[in-house]
Scaffold this active site. Structure first.
Site, PDB file in Angstrom:
ATOM      1  N   TYR A 133      50.076  54.285-107.295  1.00 22.95           N
ATOM      2  CA  TYR A 133      51.404  53.673-107.420  1.00 22.95           C
ATOM      3  C   TYR A 133      51.235  52.257-107.952  1.00 22.95           C
ATOM      4  CZ  TYR A 133      56.037  51.973-105.755  1.00 22.95           C
ATOM      5  OH  TYR A 133      57.299  51.419-105.646  1.00 22.95           O
ATOM      6  N   LYS A 161      52.344  56.992-110.218  1.00 15.50           N
ATOM      7  CA  LYS A 161      53.728  56.536-110.327  1.00 15.50           C
ATOM      8  C   LYS A 161      53.664  55.197-111.043  1.00 15.50           C
ATOM      9  CE  LYS A 161      57.728  54.895-107.699  1.00 15.50           C
ATOM     10  NZ  LYS A 161      58.282  54.584-106.350  1.00 15.50           N
TER      11      LYS A 161
END
EC number: 4.3.3.7
Length: 294
Positions: A133, A161
Site C-alpha cells: 500500500y 494499492k
C-alpha cells in the site's frame, strides 16, 4: 484474485467512540447486496491510526463474523515498526481473511532499501497474501516502482494499492512486474483511467456510499466498455473530489450517516467533525451523482 470495486470500509462508532456493531453489520450487508468484490477492514479509511491493536483485531474479527464468508475480507496490517506489522499480520493467519493490506511505514521515512527489508521481513514471516500500500501523501515515504519490482518476486506479495494518483506509475510498474501482479488504484478520481491503463480495480472510499455504482463502473471498465463506465464516473466525479476536501474519513463518515448507513459520524481525535462549508459541497455532489437509494 481481486478485481473490480473493493471498499475501504469506514469503522462506525457510537457517540462515545466505541465500535458500533449494528452499523457495521448494516454496512457489510449493503456491500454484499451491491456485489462489492471485497472489503478492506481497518485501512486508512477505517481509522487504523486511532484504534488500539486490540480494537484493530476486534473490528477485523467482527467483520469476518458478520460477513460470514459472503464477501472476501482484506485486513489492514501495516505499521511503522516492522515487528509490529509482523505481529499483527500473524494474528490473522488462521482467521479466514483473504489477504493483508500493508501500508508503507509512516513518519520514520525509511530509504528504498529500508522499505524493501520491511516488506521482505513481513513476507518471510507469514503465508498470507500481501498487498503493498503506497500512499505518500499520508506516510511521508514513496514506494518506488523499482522497489515494487524487487518485492514482487516474493510469492505472497501479490500486488499493490497505488494511491499516489500519478497515472504514469502504472506504466512504470507494469514494465517491471509479472502479468499476474495486481495493480489496484487507491485514488477514486483517477481509478477509471487507472483501470483503462491496465489496472484490475480500485480500493475505494466512494464505494462506502455508492457501492452499486462503483461495482458497475469497474465491471464495465474491466469488460472494455469504457463508454458506459465513463457515464457512471462522470456522475460520481464531484463526489470523488468532495470526499477529500477534508482529510479522509471525515467527509465519508458524515455522508454515510446522512444517508442512513451508520448511526453516528463520530471520529476520534485528532480527527474533528466536518465543516459546514464542506457539507454544502458534498450535498451538491450527492445530488449530482443521483445515487441509488439505500
Amino acid at each position: 484474485m481481486f478485481k473490480g470495486s473493493i471498499v475501504a470500509l469506514i469503522t462506525p462508532m457510537n457517540e462515545e467512540g466505541e465500535i458500533c456493531h449494528s452499523s457495521l453489520k448494516k454496512l457489510i450487508d449493503y456491500h454484499v447486496l451491491n456485489k462489492t468484490k471485497a472489503i478492506v477492514s481497518i485501512g486508512t479509511t477505517g481509522e487504523s491510526a486511532t484504534l488500539s491493536q486490540e480494537e484493530h483485531i476486534e473490528v477485523v474479527m467482527l467483520t469476518l463474523k458478520l460477513a460470514n464468508k459472503r464477501i472476501p475480507i482484506i485486513a489492514g496490517t501495516g505499521a511503522n515498526a516492522t515487528t509490529e506489522a509482523i505481529s499483527l499480520t500473524k494474528r490473522f493467519e488462521k482467521s479466514g481473511i483473504e489477504a493483508c493490506l500493508t501500508v508503507t511505514p509512516y513518519y520514520n521515512k525509511p530509504t528504498q532499501e529500508g522499505l524493501y527489508q520491511h516488506f521482505k521481513a513481513i513476507s518471510e514471516n507469514t503465508k498470507l497474501p500481501q498487498i503493498l500500500y503506497n500512499v505518500p501523501s499520508r506516510t511521508g515515504c514513496d514506494l518506488l516502482p523499482s522497489t515494487v519490482a524487487r518485492l514482487s518476486e516474493f510469492k505472497n506479495i501479490i500486488g499493490i494499492k497505488e494511491a499516489t494518483g500519478d497515472l504514469s506509475r502504472i506504466h512504470k510498474i507494469k514494465k517491471l512486474v509479472k502479468d499476474d501482479f495486481l495493480l489496484i488504484s487507491g485514488d477514486d478520481p483517477t481509478a477509471l483511467d487507472f483501470i483503462q491503463l491496465g489496472g484490475q480495480g480500485v480500493i475505494s472510499v466512494t464505494a462506502n456510499i455508492a457501492a452499486k455504482e462503483m461495482t458497475q463502473m469497474c465491471s464495465y471498465a474491466l469488460e472494455g466498455n469504457f463508454k458506459s463506465a465513463r457515464s457512471i464516473n462522470e456522475r460520481l466525479m464531484l463526489l470523488h473530489e468532495s470526499l477529500f476536501i477534508e482529510p479522509n474519513p471525515i467527509p465519508i463518515k458524515w455522508l454515510a450517516k446522512k444517508i442512513g448507513l451508520i448511526k453516528s459520524d463520530t471520529l476520534r481525535l485528532p480527527m474533528t467533525p466536518i465543516l459546514n462549508s464542506t457539507r454544502t459541497q458534498i450535498e451538491k455532489a450527492l445530488q449530482y451523482a443521483n445515487l441509488q437509494k439505500i
